[in-house]
Scaffold this active site. Structure first.
Site, short mmCIF file in Angstrom:
data_model
loop_
_atom_site.label_atom_id
_atom_site.label_comp_id
_atom_site.label_asym_id
_atom_site.label_seq_id
_atom_site.Cartn_x
_atom_site.Cartn_y
_atom_site.Cartn_z
N SER A 112 -2.95 1.61 2.85
CA SER A 112 -2.25 1.30 1.61
C SER A 112 -2.30 2.50 0.66
O SER A 112 -1.94 3.60 1.06
CB SER A 112 -2.88 0.04 0.99
N GLU A 209 4.63 1.50 6.98
CA GLU A 209 4.55 0.07 6.71
C GLU A 209 4.58 -0.09 5.20
O GLU A 209 4.45 0.90 4.47
CB GLU A 209 3.28 -0.54 7.32
N HIS A 276 -0.29 -4.13 6.07
CA HIS A 276 -0.61 -5.25 5.19
C HIS A 276 -0.38 -6.62 5.84
O HIS A 276 -0.98 -7.60 5.43
CB HIS A 276 0.22 -5.18 3.91
#
Lengths: 306, 306
Positions: A112, A209, A276
């Site tokens: 992330s 992602e 995620h």
């Protein structure tokens, strides 16, 4: 891409330094994650002031940079694992002594927001890292044993040469591709464009992602990378399994990525189980990998010295 | 910034070409907006296929580019007004003949996603435009007479020299500033960083606004612009009135913008009544303006020839 030193392997009994480079950390999640790291055989050490909170940040830039520098240079630690993502990592990048880090690299672990660090390590310093679990995030809240095992095996260097990794992906465009695995969270990587920390993805097998981004924003970000000419020399794209937002479907997402691949003539594969959504299967960044014509990802080297 | 030709003024009875460069257009809103343009004394002409829809876009890139080129080059039109924003304008930028546009510029009117065009006109071509109402957006849904009057006066060149414009802003950092007004929707402008269409804001009095972005994302975008060194030579920032998202307050937003201003030593003023929240008071881009030490914005030139 530059070739730097590989970090030392992380084995049972080794110290993992836990730090908060981005958003504020939930104490309950942190203790659950720390306990789990302990049960997995590691010795977690936690940065001073890891629970500090300043709005959407885990303390001031100086405070978070202090934690990062502690985690990167603590002599007894073998790895630095982020507590969680959110936002704030890009603000730290100018505040870390990367030259010192490059001389004695250690495994950095996270995903992330933390991909701002991982992509810098891989593409500026040539240092491998692990796109994987975070102490007060998936370590605390997800129970995917295989993903944790994947992390342990990668970190300790137990991966066989040409090992098949994760689960096969689905073809969106083109065929096999081979390059240096790098990438991460698309919106975080995009927020580095134009800055001195912009990743240089030439030669990359680019893993992407994201979370909570409607398709038009995924399109807007891919359009920006393409218009900026920055995807011209990548080897291919591997998209993580993503959860569409609102009324959108996974097919809408597939369409956006497929079209991007067509427009730059680059292979695009979809659905690697990392990021995620769903299991966050650990991935090594900064190492050579190949995805074959059936969507199977093979790791061609280990992220750690061995 | 480059100095280009000014568009001709837009007066009652003049034709406005309406086109859809971005998201799909709602037919009901479009007819209400068109009727209102008619009542204001203009003659709206609508692009063929303006209601086409392809997911989050008003048709393919080629179709939307066709509409834009029609609106920019239709001989009888004096202005080109976007129907609405959304996303898709950045994908059109390579498909417009800007050299031809620069030789016979006309007023382009819009905001939000359309600021990708307005910032290109102001900072690459030196051509003024109007950050203002859109035919199937605020023209249809907002009833702010003063904002429409502001648009009419700007477009027709009825603005007095050194006219006080809009309502005074609130000081967040620093004092008076003078420069070329430009800017627009922060997330749209940020999606141009690194591309050939990236606006060059040196010397700009930078108007910024956005919608639906939590503070951490506003921070992330400002951090990107600052780390990229692209705000080093701006004259100042004027922030539009913004609606915070979720549980956040306007004060949280003020804090983010104030800190950005401090970190680059640039004046920052907050609350100009333009953008997505509240009235969308028309603003001329690509013209010289000054904000004084009491937050009052003065237009130093007209966006149209005459």
């Amino acid at each position: 891409m530059r070739k730097g030193r590989k970090p030392l392997p992380l084995r049972k009994g080794d110290v993992i330094a836990v730090f908060a480079p981005a958003g504020p950390v939930d104490p309950g999640k942190l203790s659950r994650g720390i306990a789990r790291l302990g049960r997995a055989g590691f010795v977690p050490e936690i940065a001073d002031g890891v629970l500090e909170k300043d709005g959407y940040l885990a303390g001031s830039d100086a405070h978070r940079a202090g934690q990062a520098n502690w985690a990167f240079f603590l002599p007894e630690a073998r790895a630095a694992m982020a507590a969680r993502g959110g936002f704030g990592t890009t603000r730290l990048l100018p505040l870390v002594d990367w030259g010192r880090f490059a001389r004695r690299p250690r495994l950095v672990v996270g995903y992330s927001d933390v991909t701002a660090i991982l992509s810098y390590l891989a593409t500026h310093l040539g240092i491998p890292s692990i796109h994987g679990p975070m102490a007060a995030a998936d370590m605390a809240t997800r129970s995917d044993g295989p993903a944790l095992t994947a992390f342990r095996r990668l970190a300790s260097g137990e991966v066989s040469p040409r090992e098949l990794w994760g689960f096969p992906c689905e073809r969106l465009h083109g065929g096999a591709a081979e390059g240096i695995l790098s990438g991460g969270c698309l919106s975080v990587l995009t927020s580095l464009l134009g800055t001195p920390f912009e990743p240089d993805f030439r030669g990359a097998l680019l893993f992407l992602e994201d979370v909570g981004e409607p398709c038009y924003r995924i399109d807007r970000m891919l359009t920006q990378w393409i218009q900026a000419g920055r995807l011209r020399r990548i080897a291919g794209i591997v998209v993580g399994k993503m959860s569409p937002t609102g009324g959108e479907k996974e097919d809408d997402l597939r369409k956006v990525f497929a079209e991007a691949g067509r427009s730059i003539s680059v292979p695009v594969w979809y659905g690697f189980p990392a990021g995620h959504a769903g299991p966050n299967y650990a991935l090594p960044f900064g190492v050579r990998a190949r995805i074959d014509g059936r969507g199977r990802l093979f790791l061609l080297e280990s992220p750690v010295a061995g």
